[in-house]
Design a protein around this motif. Structure first.
Motif, PDB file in Angstrom:
ATOM      1  N   ALA A 154    -103.837 -38.012  66.119  1.00  0.00           N
ATOM      2  CA  ALA A 154    -102.423 -37.774  65.782  1.00  0.00           C
ATOM      3  C   ALA A 154    -101.918 -38.957  64.960  1.00  0.00           C
ATOM      4  N   PHE A 155    -102.241 -40.355  65.301  1.00  0.00           N
ATOM      5  CA  PHE A 155    -101.606 -41.213  64.320  1.00  0.00           C
ATOM      6  C   PHE A 155    -102.562 -41.363  63.210  1.00  0.00           C
ATOM      7  N   SER A 156    -103.872 -40.823  63.285  1.00  0.00           N
ATOM      8  CA  SER A 156    -104.391 -40.868  61.958  1.00  0.00           C
ATOM      9  C   SER A 156    -103.960 -39.882  60.826  1.00  0.00           C
TER      10      SER A 156
ATOM     11  N   ASP B 254    -108.455 -41.325  80.406  1.00  0.00           N
ATOM     12  CA  ASP B 254    -107.832 -42.083  79.474  1.00  0.00           C
ATOM     13  C   ASP B 254    -108.379 -42.062  78.109  1.00  0.00           C
ATOM     14  N   LEU B 255    -109.824 -41.683  78.019  1.00  0.00           N
ATOM     15  CA  LEU B 255    -110.348 -41.347  76.953  1.00  0.00           C
ATOM     16  C   LEU B 255    -110.039 -40.286  76.233  1.00  0.00           C
ATOM     17  N   ALA B 256    -109.647 -39.137  76.739  1.00  0.00           N
ATOM     18  CA  ALA B 256    -109.196 -38.101  76.246  1.00  0.00           C
ATOM     19  C   ALA B 256    -107.675 -38.231  75.608  1.00  0.00           C
ATOM     20  N   VAL B 257    -106.965 -38.948  76.445  1.00  0.00           N
ATOM     21  CA  VAL B 257    -105.552 -39.152  75.777  1.00  0.00           C
ATOM     22  C   VAL B 257    -105.671 -40.148  74.520  1.00  0.00           C
ATOM     23  N   ALA B 258    -106.581 -41.129  74.411  1.00  0.00           N
ATOM     24  CA  ALA B 258    -106.787 -42.057  73.421  1.00  0.00           C
ATOM     25  C   ALA B 258    -107.273 -41.357  72.219  1.00  0.00           C
ATOM     26  N   PHE B 259    -108.273 -40.170  72.431  1.00  0.00           N
ATOM     27  CA  PHE B 259    -108.758 -39.737  71.126  1.00  0.00           C
ATOM     28  C   PHE B 259    -107.686 -38.784  70.579  1.00  0.00           C
ATOM     29  N   VAL B 260    -106.960 -38.008  71.475  1.00  0.00           N
ATOM     30  CA  VAL B 260    -105.743 -37.220  70.977  1.00  0.00           C
ATOM     31  C   VAL B 260    -104.513 -37.929  70.327  1.00  0.00           C
ATOM     32  N   MET B 261    -104.283 -39.004  70.837  1.00  0.00           N
ATOM     33  CA  MET B 261    -103.345 -39.997  70.198  1.00  0.00           C
ATOM     34  C   MET B 261    -104.024 -40.553  68.975  1.00  0.00           C
TER      35      MET B 261
ATOM     36  N   VAL C 280    -100.480 -39.337  60.879  1.00  0.00           N
ATOM     37  CA  VAL C 280     -99.465 -40.145  60.372  1.00  0.00           C
ATOM     38  C   VAL C 280     -99.744 -41.386  59.054  1.00  0.00           C
ATOM     39  N   VAL C 281    -100.942 -41.961  59.630  1.00  0.00           N
ATOM     40  CA  VAL C 281    -101.315 -43.056  58.360  1.00  0.00           C
ATOM     41  C   VAL C 281    -101.947 -42.346  57.388  1.00  0.00           C
ATOM     42  N   THR C 282    -102.505 -41.104  57.427  1.00  0.00           N
ATOM     43  CA  THR C 282    -102.900 -40.556  56.136  1.00  0.00           C
ATOM     44  C   THR C 282    -101.712 -40.116  55.361  1.00  0.00           C
ATOM     45  N   ALA C 283    -100.669 -39.619  55.823  1.00  0.00           N
ATOM     46  CA  ALA C 283     -99.432 -39.196  55.165  1.00  0.00           C
ATOM     47  C   ALA C 283     -98.574 -40.451  54.521  1.00  0.00           C
ATOM     48  N   PHE C 284     -98.612 -41.706  55.247  1.00  0.00           N
ATOM     49  CA  PHE C 284     -98.024 -42.724  54.734  1.00  0.00           C
ATOM     50  C   PHE C 284     -99.083 -43.301  53.672  1.00  0.00           C
ATOM     51  N   THR C 285    -100.207 -43.446  53.738  1.00  0.00           N
ATOM     52  CA  THR C 285    -101.065 -43.984  52.565  1.00  0.00           C
ATOM     53  C   THR C 285    -100.876 -43.049  51.417  1.00  0.00           C
ATOM     54  N   GLU C 286    -101.099 -41.661  51.741  1.00  0.00           N
ATOM     55  CA  GLU C 286    -100.753 -40.750  50.351  1.00  0.00           C
ATOM     56  C   GLU C 286     -99.484 -40.808  49.694  1.00  0.00           C
ATOM     57  N   ARG C 287     -98.382 -41.145  50.521  1.00  0.00           N
ATOM     58  CA  ARG C 287     -97.033 -40.967  49.965  1.00  0.00           C
ATOM     59  C   ARG C 287     -96.604 -42.236  49.410  1.00  0.00           C
ATOM     60  N   VAL C 288     -96.971 -43.261  50.060  1.00  0.00           N
ATOM     61  CA  VAL C 288     -96.279 -44.476  49.868  1.00  0.00           C
ATOM     62  C   VAL C 288     -97.167 -45.262  49.432  1.00  0.00           C
ATOM     63  N   VAL C 289     -98.595 -45.680  50.059  1.00  0.00           N
ATOM     64  CA  VAL C 289     -99.470 -46.900  49.346  1.00  0.00           C
ATOM     65  C   VAL C 289     -99.979 -46.419  48.053  1.00  0.00           C
ATOM     66  N   MET C 290    -100.678 -45.530  48.099  1.00  0.00           N
ATOM     67  CA  MET C 290    -101.508 -45.086  46.797  1.00  0.00           C
ATOM     68  C   MET C 290    -100.435 -45.005  45.730  1.00  0.00           C
ATOM     69  N   PRO C 291     -99.336 -44.310  45.658  1.00  0.00           N
ATOM     70  CA  PRO C 291     -98.303 -44.709  44.478  1.00  0.00           C
ATOM     71  C   PRO C 291     -98.031 -46.066  44.065  1.00  0.00           C
ATOM     72  N   LEU C 292     -97.802 -46.967  45.073  1.00  0.00           N
ATOM     73  CA  LEU C 292     -97.757 -48.228  44.687  1.00  0.00           C
ATOM     74  C   LEU C 292     -99.008 -48.975  44.058  1.00  0.00           C
ATOM     75  N   VAL C 293     -99.956 -48.611  44.657  1.00  0.00           N
ATOM     76  CA  VAL C 293    -101.393 -49.063  43.946  1.00  0.00           C
ATOM     77  C   VAL C 293    -101.567 -48.377  42.680  1.00  0.00           C
ATOM     78  N   ALA C 294    -101.031 -47.639  42.241  1.00  0.00           N
ATOM     79  CA  ALA C 294    -101.041 -46.982  40.930  1.00  0.00           C
ATOM     80  C   ALA C 294    -100.298 -47.793  40.332  1.00  0.00           C
ATOM     81  N   LEU C 295     -99.051 -48.031  40.558  1.00  0.00           N
ATOM     82  CA  LEU C 295     -98.110 -49.007  39.978  1.00  0.00           C
ATOM     83  C   LEU C 295     -98.637 -50.494  39.572  1.00  0.00           C
ATOM     84  N   ILE C 296     -99.149 -50.843  40.624  1.00  0.00           N
ATOM     85  CA  ILE C 296     -99.925 -52.002  40.451  1.00  0.00           C
ATOM     86  C   ILE C 296    -101.127 -52.146  39.462  1.00  0.00           C
ATOM     87  N   VAL C 297    -101.720 -51.104  39.453  1.00  0.00           N
ATOM     88  CA  VAL C 297    -102.884 -50.936  38.488  1.00  0.00           C
ATOM     89  C   VAL C 297    -102.553 -50.998  37.003  1.00  0.00           C
ATOM     90  N   ASN C 298    -100.980 -50.727  36.955  1.00  0.00           N
ATOM     91  CA  ASN C 298    -100.426 -50.440  35.798  1.00  0.00           C
ATOM     92  C   ASN C 298    -100.820 -49.199  34.922  1.00  0.00           C
TER      93      ASN C 298
END
Length: 120
Positions: A26-28, A16-23, A30-48
């Protein structure tokens, strides 16, 4: 020693621990790509700021942007892991027992017999 190692590997918790680590890895990603491509550009726009190219601190080499991105990744991964563990624990909780334990049943029978012998 080899048998002990084999027993250790075959334990359910280790698998269970090994499966959780691999998942989690992999999820990390996905989150990194989401943050780089979506969240950070939005933060840049909010900061004007004028544009993503002129961000400086939010660019690939900027320390503030890198810290903010890592922090947002941490929050997203942490929240999702919280939800996963919460759901897992809900499914792991044992169902309500079918009845009282055997020793409780025996004690109740003894109690009832004592009551009946005193009445009669």
């Amino acid at each position: 020693m080899i048998q002990e190692f084999r027993d250790f590997i075959n334990k359910g918790n280790f698998v269970d621990l090994a499966v959780a680590f691999v998942m989690g890895v992999a999820f990390s990603a996905v989150v990194t790509a989401f943050t780089e491509r979506v969240v950070m550009p939005l933060v840049a726009l909010i900061v004007n700021l004028d544009g993503i190219e002129q961000l400086g601190a939010f660019g690939d080499n900027g320390s503030v942007g890198a810290f903010l991105q890592a922090f947002i990744n941490f929050l997203i991964v942490g929240f999702v892991m919280f939800l996963v563990v919460k759901a897992y624990n809900r499914f792991r909780e044992p169902d309500e027992p079918a009845g009282p334990a055997d020793d409780i049943v025996l004690l109740r029978e003894i109690r009832d017999e004592l009551r009946n012998s005193q009445v009669g």
